[in-house]
Scaffold this active site. Structure first.
Site, PDB file in Angstrom:
ATOM      1  N   GLU A 190       0.817  -1.217   0.000  1.00 21.43           N
ATOM      2  CA  GLU A 190       0.000   0.000   0.000  1.00 21.43           C
ATOM      3  C   GLU A 190       0.853   1.270   0.000  1.00 21.43           C
ATOM      4  OE1 GLU A 190      -2.860  -0.420   3.168  1.00 21.43           O
ATOM      5  OE2 GLU A 190      -3.523  -2.373   2.429  1.00 21.43           O
ATOM      6  N   HIS A 203     -10.231  -6.274  -2.220  1.00 19.21           N
ATOM      7  CA  HIS A 203     -11.257  -6.059  -1.202  1.00 19.21           C
ATOM      8  C   HIS A 203     -12.401  -5.303  -1.893  1.00 19.21           C
ATOM      9  CE1 HIS A 203      -8.831  -7.502   2.106  1.00 19.21           C
ATOM     10  NE2 HIS A 203      -7.850  -6.672   1.800  1.00 19.21           N
TER      11      HIS A 203
END
Length: 359
Positions: free
Chosen positions: A169, A246
């Site tokens: 990330e 996700h």
């Protein structure tokens, strides 16, 4: 009175019969076991392996004490990812003091069950120990800390994991670099450094960048495409790109997913679906579960359509231990098994995608 020859023939016959009986007793259970194996229903990982992929699921340490839940992991999947046990706060809680207890527990469980392990994660802006985030570091000091951390963790798990999420990330939604402690102190060069240090510690392990909201095309996935292309040009060791996936029903499906996977594969790297779950606004109902199932099937099919999409990992597998309700209040029911470990339509959709003719 029997002659010696007759006695010898009789003794041989008795011995032969006894041997046959013993062999029968010994062979029968093995034959039964083979028969049971042949009639065992194929698991998701069995089906994925027919396509040269793996199908895995993440697990966290406290969940291993839920025996029924942990047994399902060992029976259905071929790989696992430790949810938290290999993150920095767990592995180096004090500077230079390493603790591999949590990660080792999952690695040992995986070994016992015959599962491969994805390492997660060597650096991330979150779940860092306070000694690191509260310190004031020069660029050289932080580079030394980062190198030491990566070298120790990768060396410890050398030969025990098949891949590492090296940098997790590191991009913002608009495609700019996330201003984490490493970027602000060292600059963007920390990414290439981290990959080089991980490769030096274990030249055989696959090295990934990993992020969410990169499944379709857009500013964020474009930024990773540009970065990986540059890393390859600079001969930095980079083996794969992890798309977390996700997803949420209310935000729509990333319909360019297959094309996006393909363009990263065309750069010469593997792609993995690393943290798949598909949440919904609660309560769930038949319509939402059907839409969720369709999405699970599409993600699976999109991966199968690209040769270098090497596998899929669910982030958990049952709603019993999902992270989502605590992070997204009012949302959940994100996984293919419900809280009672029963199959949902999503499970059947995954199986159907894995068994579809021509997939």
């Amino acid at each position: 009175m029997r002659t010696p020859a007759r006695r010898s023939r009789r003794t041989a016959a008795v011995l032969a019969a006894s041997t046959a009986l013993l062999l029968g007793l010994a062979v029968a259970p093995a034959a039964d076991a083979a028969s049971r194996h042949q009639h065992r229903a194929a698991t998701l990982d069995d089906l994925a392996r027919q396509h040269g992929r793996y199908f895995g699921a993440a697990v966290d340490n406290p969940e291993l004490s839920d025996t029924a839940y942990a047994d399902l992991l060992g029976k259905e999947f071929g790989a696992t990812t430790p949810g938290n046990g290999m993150k920095w706060y767990a592995t180096e809680p004090q500077r230079g003091v390493f603790d591999f207890t949590a990660g080792d527990e999952i690695v040992n469980y995986a070994k016992d069950k015959g599962l491969k392990v994805r390492g997660h994660t060597l650096l991330w802006h979150s779940q860092l120990p306070s000694w690191l985030t509260s310190g004031t570091w020069t660029a050289d000091e932080l580079r030394s800390i980062l190198k030491n951390h990566i070298t120790n963790v990768v060396t410890h798990y050398k030969g025990k994991v098949f891949a590492w999420d090296v940098a997790n990330e590191i991009m913002n939604e608009d495609g700019t670099y996330r201003e984490n402690i490493f970027y602000k102190t060292i600059g963007p060069s920390y990414i290439a450094d981290a990959l080089r240090w991980a490769h030096a510690a274990d030249p055989k392990v696959k090295l990934y960048l990993n992020d969410y909201n990169v499944e379709g095309t857009g500013a964020k996935s474009d930024a990773y495409y540009t970065l990986i292309k540059q890393l390859k040009a600079d001969h930095v060791p980079i083996d794969g790109f992890g798309m977390q996936a996700h997803l949420a029903l209310q935000y729509g499906f990333p319909y360019q997913m297959q094309q996006n996977i393909q363009r990263f594969a065309d750069l010469g790297v593997d792609v993995a679906i690393t943290e798949l779950d598909i949440r919904m606004s609660l309560p769930s109902d038949a319509t939402k579960l059907a839409q969720q199932a369709d999405w699970y099937g599409q993600v699976t099919s999109d991966c199968l359509a690209v040769r270098r999409c090497v596998g899929i990992t669910l982030w958990g597998y049952s709603d019993r231990h999902s992270w989502i309700p605590s992070v997204f209040p009012g949302e959940g029911a994100a996984l293919p098994w419900d809280e009672n470990l029963a199959h949902k339509p999503a499970y059947d959709a995954i199986r159907n995608a894995l068994t579809a003719v021509g997939s």
